[in-house]
Enzyme design. Structure first.
Site, PDB file in Angstrom:
ATOM      1  N   CYS A 119       0.841  -1.198   0.000  1.00 51.09           N
ATOM      2  CA  CYS A 119       0.000   0.000   0.000  1.00 51.09           C
ATOM      3  C   CYS A 119       0.882   1.257   0.000  1.00 51.09           C
ATOM      4  O   CYS A 119       0.651   2.192  -0.764  1.00 51.09           O
ATOM      5  CB  CYS A 119      -0.909  -0.026   1.230  1.00 51.09           C
ATOM      6  SG  CYS A 119      -2.137   1.279   1.257  1.00 51.09           S
ATOM      7  N   CYS A 120       1.936   1.267   0.843  1.00 48.17           N
ATOM      8  CA  CYS A 120       2.856   2.412   0.876  1.00 48.17           C
ATOM      9  C   CYS A 120       3.586   2.557  -0.457  1.00 48.17           C
ATOM     10  O   CYS A 120       3.845   3.669  -0.905  1.00 48.17           O
ATOM     11  CB  CYS A 120       3.878   2.259   2.006  1.00 48.17           C
ATOM     12  SG  CYS A 120       3.291   2.810   3.617  1.00 48.17           S
ATOM     13  N   CYS A 152      -1.118   8.369   7.546  1.00 50.04           N
ATOM     14  CA  CYS A 152      -2.475   8.142   7.053  1.00 50.04           C
ATOM     15  C   CYS A 152      -3.414   7.792   8.216  1.00 50.04           C
ATOM     16  O   CYS A 152      -2.994   7.209   9.220  1.00 50.04           O
ATOM     17  CB  CYS A 152      -2.479   6.972   6.074  1.00 50.04           C
ATOM     18  SG  CYS A 152      -1.535   7.267   4.572  1.00 50.04           S
ATOM     19  N   CYS A 180      -3.390   4.106   9.421  1.00 50.75           N
ATOM     20  CA  CYS A 180      -2.172   3.522   9.991  1.00 50.75           C
ATOM     21  C   CYS A 180      -1.561   4.387  11.091  1.00 50.75           C
ATOM     22  O   CYS A 180      -0.371   4.241  11.391  1.00 50.75           O
ATOM     23  CB  CYS A 180      -1.145   3.295   8.889  1.00 50.75           C
ATOM     24  SG  CYS A 180      -1.739   2.230   7.575  1.00 50.75           S
ATOM     25  N   CYS A 208       7.929   4.078   5.765  1.00 59.02           N
ATOM     26  CA  CYS A 208       7.102   3.830   4.581  1.00 59.02           C
ATOM     27  C   CYS A 208       7.950   3.507   3.365  1.00 59.02           C
ATOM     28  O   CYS A 208       7.425   3.197   2.302  1.00 59.02           O
ATOM     29  CB  CYS A 208       6.208   5.032   4.300  1.00 59.02           C
ATOM     30  SG  CYS A 208       7.078   6.588   4.326  1.00 59.02           S
TER      31      CYS A 208
HETATM   32  S1  SF4 Z   1       0.523   4.584   5.687  1.00 62.68           S
HETATM   33 FE1  SF4 Z   1      -1.069   2.980   5.568  1.00 62.68          FE
HETATM   34  S2  SF4 Z   1      -2.780   3.771   4.315  1.00 62.68           S
HETATM   35 FE2  SF4 Z   1      -0.970   5.137   4.063  1.00 62.68          FE
HETATM   36  S3  SF4 Z   1      -0.016   4.388   2.227  1.00 62.68           S
HETATM   37 FE3  SF4 Z   1       1.025   3.345   3.906  1.00 62.68          FE
HETATM   38  S4  SF4 Z   1      -0.120   1.448   4.288  1.00 62.68           S
HETATM   39 FE4  SF4 Z   1      -1.384   2.756   2.925  1.00 62.68          FE
END
Ligand code: SF4
Length: 258
Positions: A125-126, A208, A211, A234
């Protein structure tokens, strides 16, 4: 236009970076910012997620150069307080924040990778929402400026004030690398710098919504990031070594020597 330096860096350029790197360890953040703006002009930009140290850096930059470039990776999952802070920054400093987005909207990500990817594979996701957009943005630049501090995470503990970013192929400037959280907050209060309202609600580190949680008394300041996962970064600031065999001299790298 792609302003980025060539991925391979000659030994000569490595030596030049090391020479500036050594001297810069004694520089103030303001001097590092001045050097960055004078050396790279419009091809350097500050990257920020608007944490406390990021706000200090933005305030300092505004006193060095009025029209400095500032960009952020907007994952589209940020807190309302963070979006509110962006508006306040644009108003106070008279700049337009360059917002960079994932190629996938949140809805497209859900269709392609399933629901709530951050609960199953936060690294992916990151990568989709932060690392790929950052890589795209950095391809426009010769250098980037961050507000990372050595005492934030183990990965950041070996960062230099000026270094070659082998991961993204450009120069990285970390003016506040040796600052402490105490120094950051003293500067904020002394200079009336705006900051994220969540900092007053036990969120020392803010990313985010999915998270990030508030930290409990005695917890590490970054314990609220990716709770339940070993993840602490991240992927934007993972340091990779300089290439072992460097063969190409990038013309823009000749700007080193200050
Ligand atoms: S912090 Fe969480 S929601 Fe944001 S990009 Fe990374 S995994 Fe995705």
């Amino acid at each position: 236009m792609n302003h980025q330096l060539q991925p391979a860096v000659s030994e000569q350029i490595q030596e030049q970076i090391e020479s500036v790197q050594h001297a810069s360890e004694h520089w103030t953040p303001q001097r590092a910012l001045t050097w960055a703006f004078e050396t790279f002009g419009n091809s350097v930009a500050i990257s920020s997620a608007f944490g406390a140290e990021g706000m200090v850096l933005i305030d300092m930059a505004s006193r060095v150069r009025k029209d400095f470039r500032l960009f952020t990776i907007d994952t589209e999952f940020l807190f309302p307080e963070t979006y509110n802070l962006m508006d306040r920054i644009e108003e106070k400093y008279g700049i337009a924040i360059e917002k960079v987005y994932s190629v996938l909207s949140p809805e497209e990500q859900e269709r392609t990778h399933g629901e709530a990817l951050w609960t199953r594979d936060p690294d992916r996701c990151c990568n989709l929402r932060k690392v790929e957009p950052l890589r795209r943005k950095l391809s426009e630049l010769s250098a980037w400026i961050t507000s990372i501090r050595r005492d934030q995470t183990s990965v950041r503990s070996s960062a230099h004030r000026i270094e070659w970013d082998a991961k993204f192929g450009l120069v990285k400037i970390n003016p506040m690398v040796d600052w402490t959280s105490k120094q950051v907050w003293r500067y904020i209060h002394e200079h009336d710098v705006p900051y994220n309202a969540l900092h007053n609600q036990d969120y020392p580190s803010i990313g985010c919504t999915h998270c990030t949680r508030a930290v409990r008394p005695g917890e590490d300041p970054r314990a609220g990031r990716w709770p339940g996962f070993a993840k602490t970064e991240c992927g934007l600031h993972i340091i990779e070594p300089l290439p072992a065999s460097a063969t190409t001299v990038a013309s823009k790298a000749a700007k080193f020597g200050n």
